[in-house]
Design an enzyme around this catalytic site. Structure first.
Site, mmCIF file in Angstrom:
data_model
loop_
_atom_site.group_PDB
_atom_site.id
_atom_site.type_symbol
_atom_site.label_atom_id
_atom_site.label_comp_id
_atom_site.label_asym_id
_atom_site.label_seq_id
_atom_site.Cartn_x
_atom_site.Cartn_y
_atom_site.Cartn_z
ATOM 1 C CB SER A 113 -10.284 -17.681 0.527
ATOM 2 O OG SER A 113 -9.151 -18.087 -0.326
ATOM 3 N NE ARG A 143 -1.470 -19.719 -9.795
ATOM 4 C CZ ARG A 143 -2.478 -19.580 -8.441
ATOM 5 N NH1 ARG A 143 -3.796 -20.075 -8.380
ATOM 6 N NH2 ARG A 143 -1.819 -17.819 -8.570
ATOM 7 C CG HIS A 192 -7.753 -13.211 -2.027
ATOM 8 N ND1 HIS A 192 -7.206 -13.946 -2.684
ATOM 9 C CD2 HIS A 192 -8.646 -14.219 -1.482
ATOM 10 C CE1 HIS A 192 -7.301 -15.410 -2.025
ATOM 11 N NE2 HIS A 192 -8.043 -15.329 -1.031
ATOM 12 C CG HIS A 241 1.849 -13.723 -5.259
ATOM 13 N ND1 HIS A 241 2.147 -14.194 -3.925
ATOM 14 C CD2 HIS A 241 0.160 -14.095 -5.970
ATOM 15 C CE1 HIS A 241 0.920 -15.518 -3.946
ATOM 16 N NE2 HIS A 241 -0.446 -15.028 -4.707
ATOM 17 C CG ASP A 260 -6.697 -13.217 -10.269
ATOM 18 O OD1 ASP A 260 -7.046 -13.984 -11.279
ATOM 19 O OD2 ASP A 260 -6.251 -13.157 -9.344
HETATM 20 N N1 HAX Z 1 1.272 -2.213 -9.421
HETATM 21 C C1 HAX Z 1 1.671 -1.085 -8.235
HETATM 22 N N2 HAX Z 1 2.841 -1.127 -7.155
HETATM 23 C C2 HAX Z 1 2.390 -2.497 -6.707
HETATM 24 C C3 HAX Z 1 1.696 -3.705 -6.986
HETATM 25 C C4 HAX Z 1 0.666 -3.644 -8.214
HETATM 26 N N3 HAX Z 1 1.099 -4.242 -9.074
HETATM 27 N N4 HAX Z 1 2.339 -4.781 -6.430
HETATM 28 C C5 HAX Z 1 2.251 -3.844 -4.886
HETATM 29 N N5 HAX Z 1 2.912 -2.958 -5.612
HETATM 30 C C6 HAX Z 1 2.854 -2.045 -4.286
HETATM 31 C C7 HAX Z 1 2.740 -1.837 -2.957
HETATM 32 O O1 HAX Z 1 1.154 -1.458 -3.411
HETATM 33 C C8 HAX Z 1 2.799 -2.236 -1.821
HETATM 34 O O2 HAX Z 1 3.225 -0.128 -2.071
HETATM 35 P P1 HAX Z 1 3.280 0.570 -0.704
HETATM 36 O O3 HAX Z 1 4.145 -0.008 -0.075
HETATM 37 O O4 HAX Z 1 3.012 1.765 -0.944
HETATM 38 O O5 HAX Z 1 2.211 -0.032 0.352
HETATM 39 C C9 HAX Z 1 4.637 -2.760 -2.554
HETATM 40 O O6 HAX Z 1 4.624 -2.348 -4.018
HETATM 41 C C10 HAX Z 1 5.083 -3.865 -1.885
HETATM 42 O O7 HAX Z 1 3.896 -4.205 -2.067
HETATM 43 P P2 HAX Z 1 4.192 -5.798 -2.197
HETATM 44 O O8 HAX Z 1 4.554 -6.505 -0.851
HETATM 45 O O9 HAX Z 1 5.219 -6.373 -2.850
HETATM 46 O O10 HAX Z 1 2.625 -6.749 -2.395
HETATM 47 P P3 HAX Z 1 2.090 -6.966 -1.073
HETATM 48 O O11 HAX Z 1 2.533 -8.334 -0.632
HETATM 49 O O12 HAX Z 1 1.681 -6.219 0.165
HETATM 50 O O13 HAX Z 1 0.638 -6.720 -2.254
HETATM 51 C C11 HAX Z 1 -0.236 -7.346 -4.045
HETATM 52 C C12 HAX Z 1 0.238 -8.424 -2.371
HETATM 53 C C13 HAX Z 1 -1.235 -9.179 -4.313
HETATM 54 C C14 HAX Z 1 -2.169 -7.629 -3.076
HETATM 55 C C15 HAX Z 1 -0.107 -6.801 -5.042
HETATM 56 O O14 HAX Z 1 1.131 -6.991 -5.454
HETATM 57 C C16 HAX Z 1 -1.157 -6.146 -5.646
HETATM 58 O O15 HAX Z 1 -1.602 -5.397 -5.089
HETATM 59 N N6 HAX Z 1 -1.151 -6.375 -7.485
HETATM 60 C C17 HAX Z 1 -2.978 -6.304 -7.700
HETATM 61 C C18 HAX Z 1 -3.604 -6.280 -7.212
HETATM 62 C C19 HAX Z 1 -3.641 -7.736 -7.946
HETATM 63 O O16 HAX Z 1 -3.368 -8.539 -9.186
HETATM 64 N N7 HAX Z 1 -3.776 -9.061 -6.973
HETATM 65 C C20 HAX Z 1 -4.435 -11.051 -7.407
HETATM 66 C C21 HAX Z 1 -3.252 -10.376 -6.624
HETATM 67 C C22 HAX Z 1 -3.457 -12.610 -6.310
HETATM 68 C C23 HAX Z 1 -4.475 -13.051 -5.979
HETATM 69 O O17 HAX Z 1 -4.472 -13.542 -4.973
HETATM 70 N N8 HAX Z 1 -5.083 -13.231 -6.437
HETATM 71 O O18 HAX Z 1 -6.730 -14.030 -5.870
#
Ligand code: HAX
Length: 426
Positions: free
Chosen positions: A233, A318, A263, A309, A364
């Site tokens: 964002s 937070r 996000h 994250h 979140d």
């Molecule tokens: N559960 C299971 N697997 C997860 C995970 C979780 N909560 N978090 C990361 N992973 C996995 C990823 O999917 C990725 O798998 P692949 O290699 O198969 O693609 C691997 O672990 C490495 O990911 P990462 O480098 O640790 O995390 P990213 O930077 O790629 O992604 C995310 C960060 C927040 C998108 C990710 O941790 C996620 O999908 N979390 C769950 C959704 C979530 O909570 N989102 C809110 C984030 C906070 C925010 O920005 N809010 O606005």
């Protein structure tokens, strides 16, 4: 000189001079390099933009102008807006002046309600928020002054004016989205005697005999206010604003990114997940049951919402602030208890699973359970709350960028053929 605009007028010449001299003396030094993986992978970790409002340290979390977010949880959101912009918390005069401006400009034009009421009753609240605020773009003083030929050095002033007016009306629009979309009855007028967050809480119309709900909204608005410059964002708002699109265009563009499930939409996914646990186990599961549920989720290829994250590598402070608030006001609520139990169980499961770089909760993971406790049960709405808060960060960054004369964003893209020719077959 404590009023926000005076303070900025005092600071901006020095800021410009400092940046001019940094670029002149160190402009050619390298701060980052980009690997093929980063170019294909969301530019993660590439240092290629400036953001002075806040910093996210992997092992500490959000730091606003040098102050860790955990030390700001008792502040009002409008104090945070002042801090984001100036690097200082306001004194009494500065705060009162800002609150007066927010109150003076809080009336939402009637046409916004016509726009929102004309939308499909099943529209997502985020689409309604963006549309409602974008419909006010005609109010932009920045655009008007630009069309009149204002000087570049003056850009920050109407950007600030637009931002304050936008924030002033934003809580009313956001509360209106809630009441229209979820058929809560008449709109509730702003109360000029209330602070920005307290007023938002009263316009939502959630019964609040203890005042705890208003405190939760204030805390929510403080905690989500900013998260440096590269997140979807902020980065989107930055890019759109860099074309000198006015704050209405830029901030709504940012929200459209916030509406994505990876996000800002994540908070509603988190609560859905928590409620599905409650339903499956008829209440709070045992440790073993929760552990198994987490493994089943991961083994079916899904993520655990609220965990992991892109930058953080510790429990998000937070989340810790929300958890402490929950322990104080609703420790016996089973939905909150599940959130708290997940915090005990999930990090070890994710560590064993071995994929997520950060096995700890993000912001979140717990916020939805608290909103739910107070009766704000329409979780499609939660990202709107996030948006109201994050507008402060996006707008602060935008004002500072206009003050610094930041150039239009235009990174160079390369094609896969270029990668083959220049990296693989070179
Ligand atoms: N559960 C299971 N697997 C997860 C995970 C979780 N909560 N978090 C990361 N992973 C996995 C990823 O999917 C990725 O798998 P692949 O290699 O198969 O693609 C691997 O672990 C490495 O990911 P990462 O480098 O640790 O995390 P990213 O930077 O790629 O992604 C995310 C960060 C927040 C998108 C990710 O941790 C996620 O999908 N979390 C769950 C959704 C979530 O909570 N989102 C809110 C984030 C906070 C925010 O920005 N809010 O606005």
């Amino acid at each position: 000189m404590a009023k926000l605009k005076d303070k900025l007028a005092e600071q901006i010449p020095n800021l410009r001079e400092e940046i001019r001299s940094i670029i002149k003396e160190h402009g050619d030094k390298v701060i980052s390099e980009v690997t093929v993986k980063q170019a294909y992978g969301g530019m993660r970790g590439v240092k290629a933009m400036i953001c002075d409002t806040s910093l996210v340290e992997p092992n500490k979390g959000l730091i606003i102008r040098g102050i860790p977010i955990s030390e700001l949880t008792d502040r009002l959101p409008e104090e945070i807006f002042y801090l984001l912009l100036t690097g200082e918390l306001p004194d009494k005069e500065g705060l009162e002046d800002l609150q007066k401006q927010l109150s003076e400009h809080s009336k939402v034009p009637e046409y916004v309600w016509n726009v929102l009421r004309a939308m499909d009753p099943e529209s997502h609240p985020m689409a309604m928020l963006s549309t409602g605020v974008l419909s006010m773009e005609k109010e932009s003083i920045f655009r008007k002054r630009y069309n009149e030929g204002m000087k570049k050095e003056e850009y920050w002033e109407p950007a600030l004016e637009d931002s304050i007016r936008l924030l002033a009306k934003l809580t009313g629009v956001a509360a209106g989205v809630y009441r229209i979309r979820f058929k809560k009855g008449d709109l509730i007028d702003p109360d000029p005697n209330l602070d920005w967050g307290g007023n938002y809480a009263q316009m939502l119309g959630i019964p609040d005999p203890t005042g705890n709900f208003a405190d939760l909204i204030r805390l929510y608005l403080v905690l989500h206010s900013d998260h440096e410059g590269g997140n979807v964002s902020a980065n989107t708002c930055h890019t759109v604003g860099s074309a000198l699109s006015d704050p209405y265009y830029a901030v709504t563009a940012g929200w459209n990114g916030l509406a994505g499930p990876l996000h800002g939409l994540a908070n509603q996914e988190c609560l859905k997940f928590v409620l599905s646990i409650k339903e499956k186990f008829g209440g709070v599961p045992t440790d073993e049951q929760l552990k198994q549920f987490a493994w089943d989720t991961l083994n079916s290829g899904k993520v655990i919402p609220g965990y992991g994250h892109a930058v953080l590598r510790v429990t998000d402070p937070r989340f810790a602030a929300f958890n402490a608030f929950g322990k104080k006001v609703c420790a016996d609520d089973p939905v909150f208890q599940i959130v708290d139990k997940m915090y005990q169980i999930i990090p070890d499961v994710l560590k064993e699973h071995g994929k997520a770089k950060n096995p700890y909760p993000n912001v979140d993971a717990g916020s939805g359970a608290l909103l739910y406790h107070f009766g704000l049960t329409e979780f499609d709405y939660y990202t709107v709350l996030f948006s109201v808060s994050r507008a402060m960060g996006m707008l602060s960054q935008l004002i500072i960028n206009r003050a610094m004369g930041t150039a239009i964003t235009r990174p160079k893209s390369v094609g896969t053929q270029w990668i083959k020719d220049n990296i693989i077959n070179k």
